[in-house]
Design an enzyme around this catalytic site. Structure first.
Site, PDB file in Angstrom:
ATOM      1  CG  HIS A  67      -0.346   0.019   2.529  1.00 21.49           C
ATOM      2  ND1 HIS A  67       0.266  -1.067   3.085  1.00 21.49           N
ATOM      3  CD2 HIS A  67      -0.240   1.010   3.468  1.00 21.49           C
ATOM      4  CE1 HIS A  67       0.726  -0.771   4.290  1.00 21.49           C
ATOM      5  NE2 HIS A  67       0.437   0.490   4.541  1.00 21.49           N
ATOM      6  CG  HIS A  69       0.170   4.286   4.990  1.00 22.63           C
ATOM      7  ND1 HIS A  69      -0.545   3.543   5.899  1.00 22.63           N
ATOM      8  CD2 HIS A  69      -0.612   5.354   4.680  1.00 22.63           C
ATOM      9  CE1 HIS A  69      -1.715   4.140   6.141  1.00 22.63           C
ATOM     10  NE2 HIS A  69      -1.762   5.238   5.406  1.00 22.63           N
ATOM     11  CG  ASP A  71       4.785   2.616   7.441  1.00 23.11           C
ATOM     12  OD1 ASP A  71       3.954   2.992   6.604  1.00 23.11           O
ATOM     13  OD2 ASP A  71       4.476   1.897   8.415  1.00 23.11           O
ATOM     14  CG  HIS A  72       4.007  -0.390   4.346  1.00 20.79           C
ATOM     15  ND1 HIS A  72       4.005  -1.743   4.619  1.00 20.79           N
ATOM     16  CD2 HIS A  72       3.576   0.216   5.479  1.00 20.79           C
ATOM     17  CE1 HIS A  72       3.581  -1.939   5.866  1.00 20.79           C
ATOM     18  NE2 HIS A  72       3.315  -0.767   6.405  1.00 20.79           N
ATOM     19  CG  HIS A 156      -4.007  -0.503   6.352  1.00 22.04           C
ATOM     20  ND1 HIS A 156      -3.889  -0.245   7.700  1.00 22.04           N
ATOM     21  CD2 HIS A 156      -2.966   0.117   5.745  1.00 22.04           C
ATOM     22  CE1 HIS A 156      -2.821   0.498   7.902  1.00 22.04           C
ATOM     23  NE2 HIS A 156      -2.253   0.735   6.737  1.00 22.04           N
ATOM     24  CG  ASP A 177       0.447  -1.827   7.757  1.00 23.65           C
ATOM     25  OD1 ASP A 177       1.186  -2.708   8.225  1.00 23.65           O
ATOM     26  OD2 ASP A 177       0.759  -0.629   7.695  1.00 23.65           O
ATOM     27  CD  GLU A 202      -0.919  -4.754  10.950  1.00 23.85           C
ATOM     28  OE1 GLU A 202      -0.442  -4.294  12.004  1.00 23.85           O
ATOM     29  OE2 GLU A 202      -1.870  -4.226  10.340  1.00 23.85           O
ATOM     30  CG  HIS A 414       4.146  -2.794  10.827  1.00 17.84           C
ATOM     31  ND1 HIS A 414       3.217  -2.178  11.635  1.00 17.84           N
ATOM     32  CD2 HIS A 414       4.424  -1.931   9.841  1.00 17.84           C
ATOM     33  CE1 HIS A 414       2.946  -0.975  11.144  1.00 17.84           C
ATOM     34  NE2 HIS A 414       3.673  -0.802  10.048  1.00 17.84           N
TER      35      HIS A 414
END
Length: 609
Positions: A67, A69, A71-72, A156, A177, A202, A414
């Site tokens: 996805h 975000h 942090d990904h 998510h 996530d 996660e 995570h």
């Protein structure tokens, strides 16, 4: 061959998700994120672990982003354009559309406004996204001759997916996530029941179990309403996509019902642009949104307006959604500096904040001052309200998914180490599944599944066709067919494996039947008042009636029974021998015949001894 799980990011921490899994020689990178709370070399995963020479094209079969975000996906342009990876990259259609918006917004905040070193440029982002291959839900992609992948709906955020990867018979799922419950604008995660060697999940809320969302929504609305009713300003730091839409739907509906005329603002054109994509990608939203869309678009907010910087110091109450979330940088942090000193104002933190961010400092206590990144201090006199509107699943959701998929192994990423260790113990004890919590830079290895295709003999198939009906007494008659059949798997060199009936084994192996003779001596001493001779004769008669072919020898006051025949029992064992220099494996589950003395003889011995 096997499965190796190398954690480059999100190992015993939340941030820079990046897991490299080798499945029977094929290496897949799941996510390529950055750490929002770091501004040093720890911001990105240590890619040198994958290849010391920097030849990442030959080291990695593909990259899959779950996805948008940061942090990904935050390290992806750096890895492709600076480190030089040119192989295939897969992500969902919404993720491909929204990732460049998030990446450019982050680059602009960190470089243009904070003056940090530019690790990737706008051109890098554009060139990176040209390499991306968009995939749809449940679409099976053949990456190469051996590796196939498939995406499943994860909830998510818009476009988030879980990923199924298979090489040969070995298969894994990487969740990214996910959310196991529906919310106002997204559905719950959905995945098929799969046979898995490994589940990588996660564990953001590894020990948290949430109750109903309605009390949380009511608490949030009351806090915001109380603030603006008292003339204050409510700051809601959130990322432009996800929680912003969820909370805007909630506030917009509440404002209409309560006839509130206080303005609600978005801080950036990014969120306005994001809402446009939400309108276009209705098929990825919840069933509730899809149903409402036929009459009106739920993302056309009546009370929400765009925000101008000049309004920061404007008098009067308002509600402001400012990016980014966590108060880690950008406009949300700038507004916080101006609004935090007033006791009339409110900062509402709707989700998780990574360690090292201002949001995390506010959630960790009630600080009177906060140190910012540039060394300045801000007085904090405003109200701080934290409410769990996180799009991550809770501990129950993780357990439910793990139980549903029933993998052979689980790896948790995570999450925060103490909570992860607690969840690990729970998975191991309650589900009896080995669970691992590797740190960054650690590799966990597993055996991979290999299935052997085998033919079946006609006799074995015929034996399997015999029904085994079971009847249960309940309010209505229930009949189930619980048929099982034992067979023998024969594997001969240069021949295909074959399952045969146990009566065929001798013929298949060209061997004669072998009988095993068993003998057992048991001294029996009668009580003194009982005649030994009478007892021995009684026992002899009973044994002859019970066991055919038994040889009985009577000698004074002793009775010896020997040399009666029975079948050899090799229950759940494996006999291995070599016949004509070819390996043969025999697996059998036979019952022992003619070895019971019977309850009458046992009871007789008990009475007389």
């Amino acid at each position: 061959m096997g499965i190796d799980c190398l954690v480059l990011g999100a190992g015993q921490e939340i941030g820079k998700s990046c897991v490299v899994v080798t499945i029977n020689g094929k290496k897949i990178m799941f996510d390529c994120g950055m750490h929002m709370g770091c501004d040093d070399h720890n911001r990105y995963p240590d890619f040198s672990i994958i290849s010391k020479s920097g030849d990442f094209d030959n080291a990695i079969s593909c990259i899959i982003i779950t996805h948008f975000h940061m942090d990904h996906v935050g390290a992806l342009p750096y890895f492709t354009e600076v480190c030089g990876y040119n192989g295939p990259i897969y992500m969902s259609y919404p993720t491909k559309a929204l990732s460049p918006l998030m990446l450019e917004d982050y680059r602009r905040v960190m470089v243009d406004r904070r003056g940090e070193e530019e690790l990737f440029t706008t051109t890098h982002i554009a060139n990176c996204m040209k390499k991306v291959i968009a995939i749809d839900l449940k679409q099976t992609i053949q990456v190469d001759q051996d590796l196939q992948i498939r995406a499943y709906y994860a909830g998510h955020v818009l476009g988030a997916v879980m990923v199924y990867a298979k090489v040969g018979d070995a298969a894994i799922v990487y969740t990214g996530d996910y959310n196991m419950t529906t919310d106002r604008h997204l559905g719950a995660a959905k995945i098929d029941r799969l046979q898995l060697d490994l589940l990588i999940s996660e564990s953001t809320y590894a020990t948290t179990i949430r109750g109903s969302k309605y009390p949380r929504e009511r608490e949030f609305l009351q806090a915001v309403h109380k603030c603006v009713a008292g003339g204050g300003k409510a700051l809601i730091p959130s990322f432009a996509l996800g929680r912003a839409q969820e909370l805007c739907m909630l506030l917009d509906d509440y404002w209409e019902r309560m006839n509130i005329r206080v303005p609600i603002y978005f801080s950036s054109g990014l969120t306005i642009q994001a809402n446009m994509y939400y309108k276009m990608l209705i098929s990825w939203t919840s069933q509730n949104v899809k149903e409402k869309h036929s009459t009106h678009n739920p993302f056309d907010f009546k009370n929400v307006k765009d925000f101008d910087r000049s309004l920061i110091h404007a008098p009067g109450p308002c509600v402001l959604f400012a990016t980014p979330g966590m108060l880690c940088a950008g406009f949300s942090l700038e507004v916080f500096k101006h609004w935090a000193p007033s006791p009339l104002n409110l900062v509402a933190l709707p989700g998780y904040s990574v360690a090292g961010t201002v949001g995390h400092k506010l959630m960790s206590g009630k600080p009177t001052t906060v140190d910012l990144y540039n060394g300045t201090k801000v007085d904090v006199r405003c109200k701080i309200h934290q409410v769990a509107f996180s799009p991550h699943t809770d501990a129950k959701g993780i357990m439910d998914l793990t139980k549903f998929l029933s993998p052979k192994n689980v790896v948790l990423v995570h999450g925060e180490k103490p909570s992860m260790m607690s969840l690990k113990d729970k998975i191991t004890s309650e589900l009896d599944i080995p669970c691992f919590v590797p740190a960054n830079g650690e590799t966990v290895s597993f055996a991979s599944t290999t299935y052997i295709k085998a033919n079946a003999s006609d006799m074995f198939l015929k034996s399997c066709s015999n029904p085994n009906f079971k009847f249960s007494n309940s309010t209505q008659l229930r009949v189930t067919d619980q048929r099982t059949e034992d067979g023998v798997l024969v594997i001969e060199k240069s021949k295909k494996a074959k399952i045969v009936h146990q009566d065929e084994v001798s013929e298949v192996l060209h061997e004669k039947n072998h009988e095993v003779s068993l003998a057992y001596c048991c001294p029996v001493k009668a009580k003194e008042e009982t005649g030994d001779v009478d007892l021995i004769k009684h026992l002899s008669k009973k044994i002859l009636e019970t066991i055919s072919g038994a040889q009985i020898h009577e000698s004074e006051n002793c009775l010896q029974v020997g040399s009666f025949k029975g079948s050899l029992c090799l229950k759940e064992k494996c006999l291995h021998r070599r016949i004509n220099s070819e390996a043969v494996f025999l697996c059998c589950d036979w019952s022992v015949a003619e070895l019971e003395l019977g309850w009458e003889i046992i009871n007789l011995i008990k009475q007389k001894l």
